[in-house]
Motif scaffolding. Structure first.
Motif, PDB file in Angstrom:
ATOM      1  N   ASP A  66       0.834  -1.202   0.000  1.00  0.00           N
ATOM      2  CA  ASP A  66       0.000   0.000   0.000  1.00  0.00           C
ATOM      3  C   ASP A  66       0.874   1.260   0.000  1.00  0.00           C
ATOM      4  O   ASP A  66       1.052   1.903   1.026  1.00  0.00           O
ATOM      5  CB  ASP A  66      -0.921  -0.018   1.217  1.00  0.00           C
ATOM      6  CG  ASP A  66      -1.919   1.117   1.202  1.00  0.00           C
ATOM      7  OD1 ASP A  66      -2.183   1.649   0.109  1.00  0.00           O
ATOM      8  OD2 ASP A  66      -2.420   1.473   2.281  1.00  0.00           O
ATOM      9  N   VAL A  67       1.424   1.553  -1.174  1.00  0.00           N
ATOM     10  CA  VAL A  67       2.298   2.713  -1.349  1.00  0.00           C
ATOM     11  C   VAL A  67       1.527   3.755  -2.152  1.00  0.00           C
ATOM     12  O   VAL A  67       1.012   3.454  -3.231  1.00  0.00           O
ATOM     13  CB  VAL A  67       3.604   2.317  -2.086  1.00  0.00           C
ATOM     14  CG1 VAL A  67       4.495   3.524  -2.302  1.00  0.00           C
ATOM     15  CG2 VAL A  67       4.337   1.231  -1.309  1.00  0.00           C
ATOM     16  N   SER A  68       1.444   4.976  -1.641  1.00  0.00           N
ATOM     17  CA  SER A  68       0.697   6.030  -2.329  1.00  0.00           C
ATOM     18  C   SER A  68       1.510   6.585  -3.504  1.00  0.00           C
ATOM     19  O   SER A  68       2.729   6.399  -3.574  1.00  0.00           O
ATOM     20  CB  SER A  68       0.365   7.162  -1.357  1.00  0.00           C
ATOM     21  OG  SER A  68       1.542   7.912  -1.063  1.00  0.00           O
ATOM     22  N   GLU A  69       0.847   7.279  -4.393  1.00  0.00           N
ATOM     23  CA  GLU A  69       1.545   7.885  -5.542  1.00  0.00           C
ATOM     24  C   GLU A  69       2.583   8.900  -5.076  1.00  0.00           C
ATOM     25  O   GLU A  69       3.664   8.998  -5.650  1.00  0.00           O
ATOM     26  CB  GLU A  69       0.556   8.533  -6.509  1.00  0.00           C
ATOM     27  CG  GLU A  69      -0.050   7.553  -7.493  1.00  0.00           C
ATOM     28  CD  GLU A  69       0.994   6.720  -8.246  1.00  0.00           C
ATOM     29  OE1 GLU A  69       1.946   7.280  -8.827  1.00  0.00           O
ATOM     30  OE2 GLU A  69       0.862   5.482  -8.261  1.00  0.00           O
ATOM     31  N   ALA A  85      16.746   3.866  -2.333  1.00  0.00           N
ATOM     32  CA  ALA A  85      15.404   4.108  -1.802  1.00  0.00           C
ATOM     33  C   ALA A  85      14.581   2.847  -2.035  1.00  0.00           C
ATOM     34  O   ALA A  85      14.425   2.418  -3.179  1.00  0.00           O
ATOM     35  CB  ALA A  85      14.768   5.312  -2.492  1.00  0.00           C
ATOM     36  N   TRP A  86      14.077   2.273  -0.958  1.00  0.00           N
ATOM     37  CA  TRP A  86      13.391   0.987  -1.023  1.00  0.00           C
ATOM     38  C   TRP A  86      12.008   1.045  -0.395  1.00  0.00           C
ATOM     39  O   TRP A  86      11.731   1.871   0.460  1.00  0.00           O
ATOM     40  CB  TRP A  86      14.149  -0.075  -0.231  1.00  0.00           C
ATOM     41  CG  TRP A  86      15.573  -0.318  -0.579  1.00  0.00           C
ATOM     42  CD1 TRP A  86      16.222  -0.001  -1.738  1.00  0.00           C
ATOM     43  CD2 TRP A  86      16.548  -0.939   0.259  1.00  0.00           C
ATOM     44  NE1 TRP A  86      17.525  -0.417  -1.671  1.00  0.00           N
ATOM     45  CE2 TRP A  86      17.761  -0.992  -0.458  1.00  0.00           C
ATOM     46  CE3 TRP A  86      16.509  -1.474   1.541  1.00  0.00           C
ATOM     47  CZ2 TRP A  86      18.917  -1.552   0.067  1.00  0.00           C
ATOM     48  CZ3 TRP A  86      17.661  -2.029   2.071  1.00  0.00           C
ATOM     49  CH2 TRP A  86      18.850  -2.070   1.333  1.00  0.00           C
ATOM     50  N   VAL A  87      11.183   0.076  -0.807  1.00  0.00           N
ATOM     51  CA  VAL A  87       9.974  -0.281  -0.075  1.00  0.00           C
ATOM     52  C   VAL A  87      10.322  -1.589   0.625  1.00  0.00           C
ATOM     53  O   VAL A  87      10.864  -2.503   0.004  1.00  0.00           O
ATOM     54  CB  VAL A  87       8.762  -0.478  -1.009  1.00  0.00           C
ATOM     55  CG1 VAL A  87       7.562  -1.001  -0.226  1.00  0.00           C
ATOM     56  CG2 VAL A  87       8.421   0.820  -1.732  1.00  0.00           C
ATOM     57  N   VAL A  88      10.050  -1.669   1.924  1.00  0.00           N
ATOM     58  CA  VAL A  88      10.372  -2.863   2.696  1.00  0.00           C
ATOM     59  C   VAL A  88       9.085  -3.388   3.329  1.00  0.00           C
ATOM     60  O   VAL A  88       8.384  -2.643   4.017  1.00  0.00           O
ATOM     61  CB  VAL A  88      11.422  -2.543   3.782  1.00  0.00           C
ATOM     62  CG1 VAL A  88      11.599  -3.718   4.730  1.00  0.00           C
ATOM     63  CG2 VAL A  88      12.743  -2.171   3.131  1.00  0.00           C
ATOM     64  N   VAL A  89       8.807  -4.655   3.071  1.00  0.00           N
ATOM     65  CA  VAL A  89       7.608  -5.288   3.615  1.00  0.00           C
ATOM     66  C   VAL A  89       8.027  -6.310   4.666  1.00  0.00           C
ATOM     67  O   VAL A  89       8.635  -7.336   4.339  1.00  0.00           O
ATOM     68  CB  VAL A  89       6.781  -5.974   2.508  1.00  0.00           C
ATOM     69  CG1 VAL A  89       5.533  -6.626   3.096  1.00  0.00           C
ATOM     70  CG2 VAL A  89       6.405  -4.977   1.412  1.00  0.00           C
TER      71      VAL A  89
END
Length: 134
Positions: A66-69, A85-89
């Motif tokens: 659930d990453v916003s624009e 720069a990462w998204v980490v779940v």
């Protein structure tokens, strides 16, 4: 555990290592989209954290973080400027690090997310490696 608890656990482990010059949990009520955390030593890393408390039972269920624009815009601009720069779940079976934002938008099957995940200890070492490498 929830996202806040997961981030707190990450920061405790990083502080215990004592190798980073900055560990910053960002809470900016005026600028939307700012990633959740910033880490620094020789290099910088920005991270948008997500946490899934319960994984779907079916291996084929697609999970889309659930990453916003606005968050994607921040992460993409950081990556374009050469900054990690990462998204980490985080999830009960490990930690999934997403560097490819296009893939992140498409999502991952539960099976793929779990198979590509690393242990929490390995995740801490990965942050330290990225931030301290020459």
């Amino acid at each position: 555990m929830n996202e806040h608890g997961f981030v707190r656990k990450v920061h405790r482990a990083l502080k215990k290592e004592g190798r980073l010059t900055r560990i910053w949990k960002i809470n900016d009520n005026f600028q939307g989209g700012v990633p959740d955390a910033f880490y620094c030593a020789k290099n910088q890393l920005w991270v948008e954290f997500k946490y899934i408390g319960g994984l779907p039972k079916r291996d084929t269920t697609v999970i889309t973080p659930d990453v916003s624009e606005l968050q994607y815009e921040w992460l993409e601009e950081l990556q374009k400027s050469g900054v990690a720069a990462w998204v980490v779940v985080g999830h009960p079976k490990g930690v999934f690090v997403i560097k490819n934002l296009d893939e992140c938008r498409e999502g991952y099957t539960t099976k793929a997310l779990v198979e590509k995940s690393i242990s929490f200890a390995d995740f801490i070492q990965l942050i330290l490696y990225i931030c301290t490498r020459p």
